[in-house]
Design an enzyme around this catalytic site. Structure first.
Site, PDB file in Angstrom:
ATOM      1  CD  GLU B  92     -30.361 -42.019 -44.612  1.00 41.93           C
ATOM      2  OE1 GLU B  92     -31.492 -41.493 -44.499  1.00 41.93           O
ATOM      3  OE2 GLU B  92     -29.454 -41.897 -43.774  1.00 41.93           O
ATOM      4  CG  ASP B 162     -33.696 -39.294 -40.305  1.00 43.01           C
ATOM      5  OD1 ASP B 162     -32.633 -39.180 -39.655  1.00 43.01           O
ATOM      6  OD2 ASP B 162     -33.921 -40.234 -41.090  1.00 43.01           O
ATOM      7  N   PRO B 171     -27.947 -26.306 -43.963  1.00 45.34           N
ATOM      8  CG  PRO B 171     -28.760 -27.413 -45.858  1.00 45.34           C
ATOM      9  CD  PRO B 171     -27.505 -27.035 -45.156  1.00 45.34           C
TER      10      PRO B 171
END
EC number: 2.5.1.16
Lengths: 306, 306, 306, 306
Positions: B92, B162, B171
């Protein structure tokens, strides 16, 4: 082919403002209506036993200890040697349970408007009260908490307001106002403390909390924020601690907690020492939402709280 | 007669273990599938703009600052003078935004496996990145984070993980293991720090967090818990901070925060000073759930996390 | 591990009386508000394209043909040689489409209060109108249907009332009353027929249908029930057919249908011949719920319909 | 302020293909698991008492009469003078109740695999069985229906297959195959009839019904479709009637119904006369989905039925 983890009964919580939340029930333990409210007790795979009043989750077996430790112990350690405690609300009996863990407490008056709720709790919520209703130090009064305080001339070291949400039509609404907090203050002994369940503190939803803060702060020299978060409440909340002791400090009550050696599961002395820090966004809300709740002006819309 | 506060579209979050949660959408801003995941961005009356990946809420406009301040700043203040920072994940752009607020940072490498997600974020999530993707200090790498770290010989002052949830098939799962944390440690400069998104810490659901804690603690001399609470995550969570500085103290990083004068909305120096206290119930979980996550043993069932 | 058949956006229908029904949306094709109502068009895996007005499902691509064939063709075959047809409502254009399949029809007036809805339908619902709005026989009037009929002195062979539900506050409510049906009758040519969308006929929910039946029966010598069942309406419904032809018989209109050779997908001559049989439980409802809907008495609560 | 029409417990039906449907429960009358299935009986404001098996609605108090009249009476009137009837399934007892209304029936064998379900029905579903389990003409057998028919040498005038959905893993799946229908045929007396619960006939979902139709049609000279729609099933369904009487006609059985003077609530002689008309879209489905269900090929995915 058929979904594995299948749910059967769902209890849909009353909510507003854009979230719809339902709890899977392994079983329904109680479901009925008292004179004052609808009561549902279910068994949830996530939260354990759960109590709902009028579709709002009040308390869950797996994390109620956080709520009740943060409500009770900062207040009791704020008063130097609390001997008499008044609880208004708290029908599940867990606030009472935590108060009674303080051996210096000689007398607890618990005023609950809904006697049937206590009856249900005694039968269905032993994990909460753990026998506290049998303690000889308890005086149980079935009455409106405000009327009780208005008419008694007793004084208490600590008053705990373990109330449901201040919706306009709720009997609880008039126990969050300036006029009521003035009565509370007048019934506290010198150096006494008051604890208040005080709603959500998320950036999304903290205006009502801020108004309760400012309402209390008009009556008490010290008001402290006690943030906590319950998975079962699914948002950050805070209790408020109001003290008549102008010399109140977090360090002092943490030391008293250390000295007491009460084995708490959440509020260790280290956690208590650090409990009261207020993040800047919440300070801003305190500065912004200053209008006190009063007997004449206490309308709160549901989407400000739920 | 017809209900007033009517909802139209509901985004139902992936959840398990007994709660069903749907978010009202005022509008759907983006909905599509990248090579790696389904991406949905909606406008919620409660949370503002909200990002979902594979039906799991990742970040909400109104409270993302709490998540990102708690993830980034303790780590950066833990390193004495952080100049180079590696971010893995964080598509983000808000983790990047917070890192870039530290003027001493000269270089940030951001490794994100899903380039299309970054493209979507650049277009639809300006409130998150606030232009951070244009900063000349940024090197953007589209790659698997673990492979990147395995093959680079660069070292960093701070590494921030993060990541999304460590489901077995994700993953991300291999970025929560002992083997990976050993690689992370080897790529940190002396005194460096690592920050890790580390799941729920509620009494209901803290075993995975405890295993991540113990896995990190096997590789780092100092591991600290950073609890935080987002309304949009609807449960208490914590990040973990791992430091190579054996002399690390909360007091020291709070002083560095004071000196920096960064105007944070959540993590004031006072709040940072109190951030790391761990309640006893969580200490117990740390003692109980000791089995580390490894490349060979990292299976986590969905109902342990969601 | 993560559920396979995962849903993203759900459109929750307005419902009452105990059922909560949500439709998975593969995509949202249109969502907006006209002057009169909220309009949503979504793509459902089960029903195909679906139109909702004010959260109530109006029509679904995969079964709208049943609704529209049963509404239109019994009425047109009831009039001996229908040349002029009036449609009130029916903004999707499918009622118009079915009317225009009758080659003898020379003129169709369609009166729809919501011009924006027709604009939306023209653009997003080609499966419904199939170009019918371009037919030179059509006169499209944007007006309140009742006002139009009150002020016109034209007469029609067939009048079709393809209206939304008669909620008290809906503009449609005054198009289900005795006073209105008297106007309708006065605008029909001798032997003319009128078709009315007439709500649910399930044993659970048939009182409103029965009142519409009795209201029509006070104005017309022949009223016939046309039951049909749409998966997308998730309950049994019926249209009502009112005829001025005292010699009306199912056999006669089935013969006209045979003669027409219209290739219908639902209402073959054999099905039309059997359409009008009324089960005893519904006859009982007709005998029980006799109070007509009038301009002064047409209040219908939502849980009587939805 | 708080929503008026508040729901508490919701029973979410197993569904697939894009609809999510939950029933409000005024109360939960029974909830438990037999050896074969999960059983839930709730009180719904819309449908009255409702029975769910494995989360699929089986029968609702307010409209079960339609299901059972359409299943039973066409079959009994198809056999000239039915004296012996076999019911497989139908644990609620309502199929039995309808069969026993025929005074000429001397003996009914009911074979139900789930004896505990019958026990539950006897106690909780008196509205369904109305004492039928006490009738001296009944022989109740707890066994797998197919095994029973394979091993008996008895013959019956009518066999009624009142089964749950033919999911692959269900014990019912092998009671919808060619091999089984051959056994059924061999156990019918000359001129006998068989009735089969045969799933959805909506345009959205009729392929499984069409395959059952064609499977039956391979074994019987006459197969007739008996459409019906239950509000509680929220879609159009049909039973199938298979007869060994090559001279079967709707007219003949309607005359027998008239002669019997059985006071039915749904299936009056007039309705029965018209029951069997098949709309063209369904004829097309019969032509399209011809692959029979066999013991070797009877896999049906959940989204083909629910």
């Amino acid at each position: 082919m058929i979904e594995e983890c299948s749910g059967y009964y769902w209890f849909r919580e009353l909510s507003s403002g854009g979230v719809d939340l339902a709890h899977l029930c392994r079983s329904i333990l109680f479901s009925g209506r008292t004179q004052y409210q609808r009561v549902d007790i279910v068994d949830s795979p996530l939260h354990g036993k759960v109590l709902f009043l009028d579709k709002v989750l009040q308390s869950a077996e797996k994390d109620e200890f956080i709520y009740h430790e943060v409500l009770v112990h900062p207040a009791l350690f704020s008063a130097a040697k609390p001997r008499s405690v008044l609880i208004i609300g708290g029908g599940e009996g867990a606030t009472l349970r935590e108060v009674l863990r303080h051996p210096g407490v000689e007398r607890v008056v618990m005023v609950e408007i809904d006697g049937q709720l206590i009856h249900i709790a005694q039968q269905f919520l032993p994990e909460w009260h753990q026998g506290a209703f049998e303690d000889p130090r308890l005086e149980l009064v079935f009455a409106d908490g405000r009327r009780y305080l208005e008419t008694t001339d007793q004084r208490f070291d600590v008053i705990i307001l373990d109330l449901s949400d201040p919706f306009q039509d709720s009997p609880a609404a008039l126990l969050y106002t300036t006029e009521f907090y003035e009565i509370v203050r007048s019934r506290l002994r010198p150096g006494g403390a008051c604890a208040v369940q005080a709603e959500s503190i998320s950036p999304q939803q903290c205006a009502v909390h801020a108004r309760i803060y400012n309402t209390l702060a008009a009556s008490f020299p010290v008001v402290k924020t006690c943030p906590y978060m319950l998975h079962s409440f699914h948002r950050p909340d805070a209790h408020l601690l109001a003290s008549l002791d102008a010399g109140w400090s977090a360090e002092r009550i943490a030391r008293r907690a250390e000295a007491s050696s009460l084995p708490l599961r959440y509020l260790s002395p280290a956690v208590m020492r650090r409990l009261f820090a207020v993040p800047p966004y919440l300070e801003e809300a305190y500065a912004l939402h200053r209008r006190p709740l009063t007997d004449a002006d206490h309308h709160i819309a549901i989407d400000e709280i739920l």
